[in-house]
Design a protein around this motif. Structure first.
Motif, PDB file in Angstrom:
ATOM      1  N   LEU A  41     -24.339  41.253  72.372  1.00 32.98           N
ATOM      2  CA  LEU A  41     -23.013  41.799  72.067  1.00 32.98           C
ATOM      3  C   LEU A  41     -21.982  40.706  72.312  1.00 32.98           C
ATOM      4  CD1 LEU A  41     -23.324  45.320  73.764  1.00 32.98           C
ATOM      5  CD2 LEU A  41     -23.617  44.751  71.335  1.00 32.98           C
ATOM      6  N   VAL A  42     -21.319  40.296  71.254  1.00 28.64           N
ATOM      7  CA  VAL A  42     -20.375  39.186  71.325  1.00 28.64           C
ATOM      8  C   VAL A  42     -18.951  39.728  71.178  1.00 28.64           C
ATOM      9  CG1 VAL A  42     -19.634  37.041  70.207  1.00 28.64           C
ATOM     10  CG2 VAL A  42     -22.083  37.624  70.297  1.00 28.64           C
ATOM     11  N   ALA A  98     -25.611  30.745  64.570  1.00 29.69           N
ATOM     12  CA  ALA A  98     -27.030  30.435  64.365  1.00 29.69           C
ATOM     13  C   ALA A  98     -27.783  30.404  65.690  1.00 29.69           C
ATOM     14  CB  ALA A  98     -27.169  29.091  63.639  1.00 29.69           C
ATOM     15  N   VAL A  99     -27.149  29.873  66.730  1.00 30.59           N
ATOM     16  CA  VAL A  99     -27.808  29.786  68.036  1.00 30.59           C
ATOM     17  C   VAL A  99     -27.982  31.177  68.641  1.00 30.59           C
ATOM     18  CG1 VAL A  99     -27.524  28.960  70.409  1.00 30.59           C
ATOM     19  CG2 VAL A  99     -27.119  27.401  68.481  1.00 30.59           C
ATOM     20  N   ILE A 100     -26.939  31.991  68.591  1.00 32.21           N
ATOM     21  CA  ILE A 100     -27.055  33.361  69.130  1.00 32.21           C
ATOM     22  C   ILE A 100     -28.159  34.112  68.380  1.00 32.21           C
ATOM     23  CG2 ILE A 100     -25.836  35.549  69.547  1.00 32.21           C
ATOM     24  CD1 ILE A 100     -23.215  33.837  69.797  1.00 32.21           C
ATOM     25  N   ASP A 105     -32.344  39.728  68.451  1.00 32.17           N
ATOM     26  CA  ASP A 105     -32.924  40.363  67.255  1.00 32.17           C
ATOM     27  C   ASP A 105     -31.861  41.086  66.440  1.00 32.17           C
ATOM     28  OD1 ASP A 105     -35.901  39.932  67.827  1.00 32.17           O
ATOM     29  OD2 ASP A 105     -35.143  40.764  69.703  1.00 32.17           O
ATOM     30  N   ILE A 106     -30.808  41.511  67.128  1.00 25.56           N
ATOM     31  CA  ILE A 106     -29.656  42.142  66.470  1.00 25.56           C
ATOM     32  C   ILE A 106     -28.414  41.613  67.190  1.00 25.56           C
ATOM     33  CG2 ILE A 106     -28.476  44.332  65.922  1.00 25.56           C
ATOM     34  CD1 ILE A 106     -31.172  45.783  66.237  1.00 25.56           C
ATOM     35  N   VAL A 136     -29.876  37.242  61.589  1.00 25.81           N
ATOM     36  CA  VAL A 136     -30.450  38.514  62.091  1.00 25.81           C
ATOM     37  C   VAL A 136     -29.469  39.634  61.728  1.00 25.81           C
ATOM     38  CG1 VAL A 136     -31.707  37.408  64.008  1.00 25.81           C
ATOM     39  CG2 VAL A 136     -29.376  38.301  64.391  1.00 25.81           C
ATOM     40  N   PRO A 137     -29.927  40.905  61.775  1.00 21.09           N
ATOM     41  CA  PRO A 137     -29.016  42.003  61.428  1.00 21.09           C
ATOM     42  C   PRO A 137     -27.756  42.026  62.303  1.00 21.09           C
ATOM     43  CG  PRO A 137     -31.269  42.797  61.498  1.00 21.09           C
ATOM     44  CD  PRO A 137     -31.293  41.393  62.038  1.00 21.09           C
TER      45      PRO A 137
END
Ligand code: AN0
Ligand code: CP
Length: 330
Positions: A41-42, A98-100, A105-106, A136-137
């Protein structure tokens, strides 16, 4: 489901609401589904409900959760393509996303608009660059333009309350979205999103606001499935509230005169007197809410307020979406 950034990612909203209510009733029925899967969660902005309810939903499904307050704890991020990064930004969104995506997976992202440049905000750059580069989704935790988890929770709440009425009530509920005053410049994401969900729901939907607060017509009209039409907009709040079954209050800043506060008129505050115009209507707000500015204490503390039920439904809202995305990962 491969992503959740708008109502347009949902095939059948009525079905999704029913499935969410099953998740609410049996929260641990799918606790093996998310085993060894990680949700990231960002956050680029503050949050109470979205952060905790999405985390809780993921835990109910057996997922691991990592939270990153990217605005405060990460390197400051550049978003523009081709930028010469000799200023304050240390990392480009291309690498960050891209790193996260390698770790999760989501991914969920919250990114508010800056409310200075309409075109820029409505391009929803942060969300779209995460979509493009994360691999990723992606789920939206409120973007510059939409807040789909909130709207799904709102529709779940309306459905729950309406279906608990005696079966003699055989009509659609009247749902009124009303602008309310606020001292700060707020986004249009919540009302945009609520409108695009209500347009597709089995409700009679009306929006009321002072002139100049018209939302982007992209979210208040419905040119699909052979139906065409737009939300009914009524500039007189008292008239709009007549016979409402649900009153959804929210402040937003102007879309037309972008990011401006055009009114602070406290006559638009929701009081018991305003609610007395309705059909014993329920009061809704996404929260956080400013007491005695947006809504009077008497309404928020009164028997017709369903704001806490709404906030609770943020869990099953997130859970049903995560479940559908996890099922698609397998
Ligand atoms: C935010 C908004 O209006 O979009 C978040 C609401 C869920 N609210 C505030 O900034 C007060
Ligand atoms: N309603 C909502 O999204 O609340 P938070 O901003 O606290 O997450």
């Amino acid at each position: 489901m491969k992503k959740f950034t708008s109502v347009k990612d949902v095939e059948n909203i009525d079905q999704l609401v029913l499935e969410a209510l099953v998740q609410k009733k049996y929260p641990f029925a799918n606790k093996e589904l998310g085993k060894n899967k990680t949700l990231g969660l960002v956050f680029l902005n503050p949050s109470l409900r979205t952060r905790l309810s999405t985390q809780r939903a993921a835990q109910n499904l057996g997922m691991n959760v990592m939270v990153m307050n990217l605005d405060k704890e990460g390197w400051s991020i550049e978003t523009k393509d081709g930028a010469i990064m000799d200023g304050s930004a240390a990392e480009h969104i291309k690498e960050a996303a891209a790193v996260i995506g390698q770790y999760c997976d989501i991914i969920g992202v919250r990114s508010f608009p800056k409310l200075q440049n309409r075109e820029e905000d409505y391009s929803d750059e942060v969300l779209n660059k995460f979509l493009k580069y994360a691999g990723v989704p992606l789920i939206s935790l409120e973007s510059a333009t939409l807040h789909p988890f909130q709207s799904l929770a709102d529709l779940i709440t309306i459905t729950e309350v309406w279906n608990s009425k005696p079966k003699t009530v055989n009509r659609k509920p009247k749902v009124v979205l009303t602008w309310a005053p606020h001292p700060k410049i707020l986004p249009q994401a919540v009302p945009n999103s609520f409108s695009e969900w209500m347009l597709r729901a089995n409700v009679d939907f009306v929006i009321t606001h002072p002139e100049g607060y018209e939302l982007n017509p992209q979210f208040t009209s419905l040119p699909f499935e052979g139906r065409s039409g737009a939300v009914k907009i009524i500039y007189n709040q008292d008239e709009a509230l007549k016979n409402a079954d649900f009153v959804y209050a929210k402040n937003w800043s102007s879309y037309k005169e972008y990011g401006k506060i055009l009114s602070q008129d406290r006559n638009w505050t929701i009081t018991n007197k305003k609610m007395s115009l309705t059909n014993n209507g329920k009061f809704m707000h996404c929260l956080p809410v400013r007491r005695n500015v947006v809504v009077a204490d008497e309404v928020l503390d009164g028997p017709n307020s369903i704001v806490i039920q709404q906030a609770k439904n943020r869990i099953c809202s997130a859970q049903v979406v995560l479940k559908k995305i996890l099922e698609n990962l397998k």
